[in-house]
Write an enzyme that holds these catalytic residues in place. Structure first.
Site, PDB file in Angstrom:
ATOM      1  CB  SER A  21      -0.890  -0.005   1.223  1.00  0.00           C
ATOM      2  OG  SER A  21      -1.659   1.392   1.186  1.00  0.00           O
ATOM      3  CB  ALA A  46      -4.180   4.887   3.215  1.00  0.00           C
ATOM      4  CB  CYS A 130      -3.547   7.165  11.639  1.00  0.00           C
ATOM      5  SG  CYS A 130      -3.463   6.438   9.687  1.00  0.00           S
ATOM      6  CB  THR A 193       7.544   3.423   7.678  1.00  0.00           C
ATOM      7  OG1 THR A 193       6.252   4.066   8.011  1.00  0.00           O
ATOM      8  CG2 THR A 193       7.130   3.110   5.935  1.00  0.00           C
ATOM      9  N   GLY A 244      11.164  -4.090   2.806  1.00  0.00           N
ATOM     10  CA  GLY A 244      12.506  -4.072   2.068  1.00  0.00           C
ATOM     11  C   GLY A 244      12.616  -5.163   1.225  1.00  0.00           C
ATOM     12  N   GLY A 265       7.238  -2.929  -1.483  1.00  0.00           N
ATOM     13  CA  GLY A 265       6.920  -1.543  -1.394  1.00  0.00           C
ATOM     14  C   GLY A 265       8.026  -0.615  -2.386  1.00  0.00           C
TER      15      GLY A 265
HETATM   16  C1  LIG Z   1       5.925   6.394  -0.322  1.00  0.00           C
HETATM   17  C2  LIG Z   1       5.081   5.307   0.547  1.00  0.00           C
HETATM   18  C3  LIG Z   1       3.628   5.504   1.038  1.00  0.00           C
HETATM   19  C4  LIG Z   1       2.994   4.800   1.903  1.00  0.00           C
HETATM   20  N1  LIG Z   1       1.714   4.780   2.157  1.00  0.00           N
HETATM   21  C5  LIG Z   1       1.303   3.807   2.898  1.00  0.00           C
HETATM   22  C6  LIG Z   1      -0.391   3.793   3.143  1.00  0.00           C
HETATM   23  O1  LIG Z   1      -0.875   4.489   2.505  1.00  0.00           O
HETATM   24  N2  LIG Z   1      -0.747   2.777   3.863  1.00  0.00           N
HETATM   25  C7  LIG Z   1       0.080   1.885   4.608  1.00  0.00           C
HETATM   26  O2  LIG Z   1      -0.497   0.977   5.420  1.00  0.00           O
HETATM   27  N3  LIG Z   1       1.289   1.990   4.536  1.00  0.00           N
HETATM   28  C8  LIG Z   1       2.160   2.721   3.508  1.00  0.00           C
HETATM   29  N4  LIG Z   1       3.222   2.729   3.311  1.00  0.00           N
HETATM   30  C9  LIG Z   1       4.045   1.583   3.973  1.00  0.00           C
HETATM   31  C10 LIG Z   1       4.247   0.416   2.779  1.00  0.00           C
HETATM   32  O3  LIG Z   1       3.079  -0.200   2.372  1.00  0.00           O
HETATM   33  C11 LIG Z   1       5.225  -0.609   3.599  1.00  0.00           C
HETATM   34  O4  LIG Z   1       4.436  -1.322   4.801  1.00  0.00           O
HETATM   35  C12 LIG Z   1       6.704  -0.114   3.991  1.00  0.00           C
HETATM   36  O5  LIG Z   1       6.995   0.794   3.023  1.00  0.00           O
HETATM   37  C13 LIG Z   1       7.689  -1.263   3.999  1.00  0.00           C
HETATM   38  O6  LIG Z   1       7.730  -2.003   2.850  1.00  0.00           O
HETATM   39  P1  LIG Z   1       8.940  -1.675   1.870  1.00  0.00           P
HETATM   40  O7  LIG Z   1      10.271  -1.500   2.586  1.00  0.00           O
HETATM   41  O8  LIG Z   1       9.126  -2.677   0.893  1.00  0.00           O
HETATM   42  O9  LIG Z   1       8.649  -0.020   1.149  1.00  0.00           O
HETATM   43  C14 LIG Z   1       3.769   3.623   2.428  1.00  0.00           C
HETATM   44  C15 LIG Z   1       5.434   3.531   2.139  1.00  0.00           C
HETATM   45  C16 LIG Z   1       5.911   4.496   1.190  1.00  0.00           C
HETATM   46  C17 LIG Z   1       7.418   4.229   0.930  1.00  0.00           C
END
Ligand SMILES: Cc1cc2nc3c(=O)[nH]c(=O)nc-3n(C[C@H](O)[C@H](O)[C@H](O)COP(=O)(O)O)c2cc1C
Length: 304
Positions: A21, A46, A130, A193, A244, A265
């Site tokens: 997401s 979201a 949130c 994150t 990651g 992500g």
């Molecule tokens: C630019 C960006 C926007 C994100 N927006 C959301 C979101 O709207 N809702 C959500 O649950 N997680 C959001 N995340 C978190 C990601 O879905 C994911 O859980 C997190 O980045 C870890 O995975 P990754 O390291 O592969 O990015 C966002 C992450 C990034 C980098």
């Protein structure tokens, strides 16, 4: 036999790979680049009750082996997602997992009630990281009782299974996992994150307008693996893992740690074709590991 298929509550996945997401929008840009039906599922950005413009810029910054973001849940709001985004996605043969966010419980309940009726939404993902304004700034994702109550309230109205997305910004993630399981969650997604910041080298001031941002990318992978390893041995509901993942070996690592499927992500920003590439490479990886079906790898880090 489909060696990559995964069965999860509400979800029949042709493979375990889905974009995470917020890193794929509502698929419109990626849909111009490849056939989205290739994906196991799509976790859409979201959705909040009202449209949101997000936080002031700058709201992203690069860091060693990762990135920081403070987008602030920018999205067209429930009505916009129901009228435009979800109908557009119906052309693809792919299950949609709708990420639900809000400021207070009533927001989550309203979004969940409506979005879970969309024909292609097959599961919800509750973003519980949130700030909860009503509870004086406590976040839903860091207080077990609040997390349990929110899960139960959404479960009571949702037409589809509910997955709860856990925040890693807690002392003991197992406590929150157990709480959402008690609240009736059908599954868990993790991790969101990690909080972090970056300073401008010249001024010494924070680069992100919001001061802090969420850290994602390869930098967080060891944290995600450790938390999934712990939670998958603590709860009886399945986990979709993320944090990651950049390549096929990372996927194997997340399954071995205890995830049943994974989300990709930040890697989408580096290479928009990362998901179809991983899907193409998975069968060869299974051959290399000598396993017939991908499910054989789930939790092998702790299975005897
Ligand atoms: C630019 C960006 C926007 C994100 N927006 C959301 C979101 O709207 N809702 C959500 O649950 N997680 C959001 N995340 C978190 C990601 O879905 C994911 O859980 C997190 O980045 C870890 O995975 P990754 O390291 O592969 O990015 C966002 C992450 C990034 C980098």
């Amino acid at each position: 036999m489909n060696r990559l298929s995964v069965e999860l509550p509400g979800l029949h996945l042709k493979n375990p790979i889905m974009p995470a997401s917020g890193c794929f929008g509502f698929g419109q840009e990626y849909g111009k680049m490849y056939d989205l039906s290739l994906l196991g599922a799509i976790m859409i950005k979201a959705t909040t009750l009202e449209p949101r413009l997000g936080n002031p810029t700058p709201r992203v910054a690069e860091t060693p082996s990762g990135m920081l973001n403070a987008i602030g849940l920018q999205n067209p709001g429930l009505a916009g997602v129901m009228e435009n985004e979800l109908p557009w996605l119906e052309q693809f043969d792919v299950p949609i997992i709708a990420n639900v966010a809000g400021t207070e419980t009533a927001d989550y309940v309203e979004v969940a009630k409506v979005i879970s009726t969309a024909p292609n939404v097959q599961a919800l993902e509750l973003n519980i990281s949130c700030p909860n304004v009503k509870e004086g700034g406590i976040t839903f994702g860091t207080d077990p009782l609040i997390a349990e109550e929110l899960t139960a309230a959404v479960k009571a109205v949702s037409k589809v299974p509910v997955y709860v997305k856990l925040s890693p910004n807690v002392t003991d993630v197992k406590e929150i996992a157990l709480a959402v399981e008690r609240g009736g969650a059908d599954g868990i997604t993790m991790i969101n994150t990690l909080l972090g910041m970056r300073l401008d080298e010249k001024t010494g001031k924070p680069i992100i307008a919001n001061v802090t941002g969420g850290l994602s990318g390869p930098a967080v992978k060891p944290v995600a693996l450790k938390m999934i390893y712990e939670v998958s041995q603590t709860v009886d509901i399945p986990i979709i893992g993320m944090g990651g993942i950049m390549n096929v070996q990372d996927v194997i690592d997340f399954l071995s740690a205890g995830a049943s499927a994974v989300a990709v992500g930040t890697a989408n920003f580096v290479n928009p074709f990362v998901c179809p590439t991983i899907i193409e490479e998975l069968p060869g990886k299974l051959d290399e590991l000598g396993v017939e079906h991908i499910s054989e790898l789930v939790g092998r880090s702790y299975r005897s």
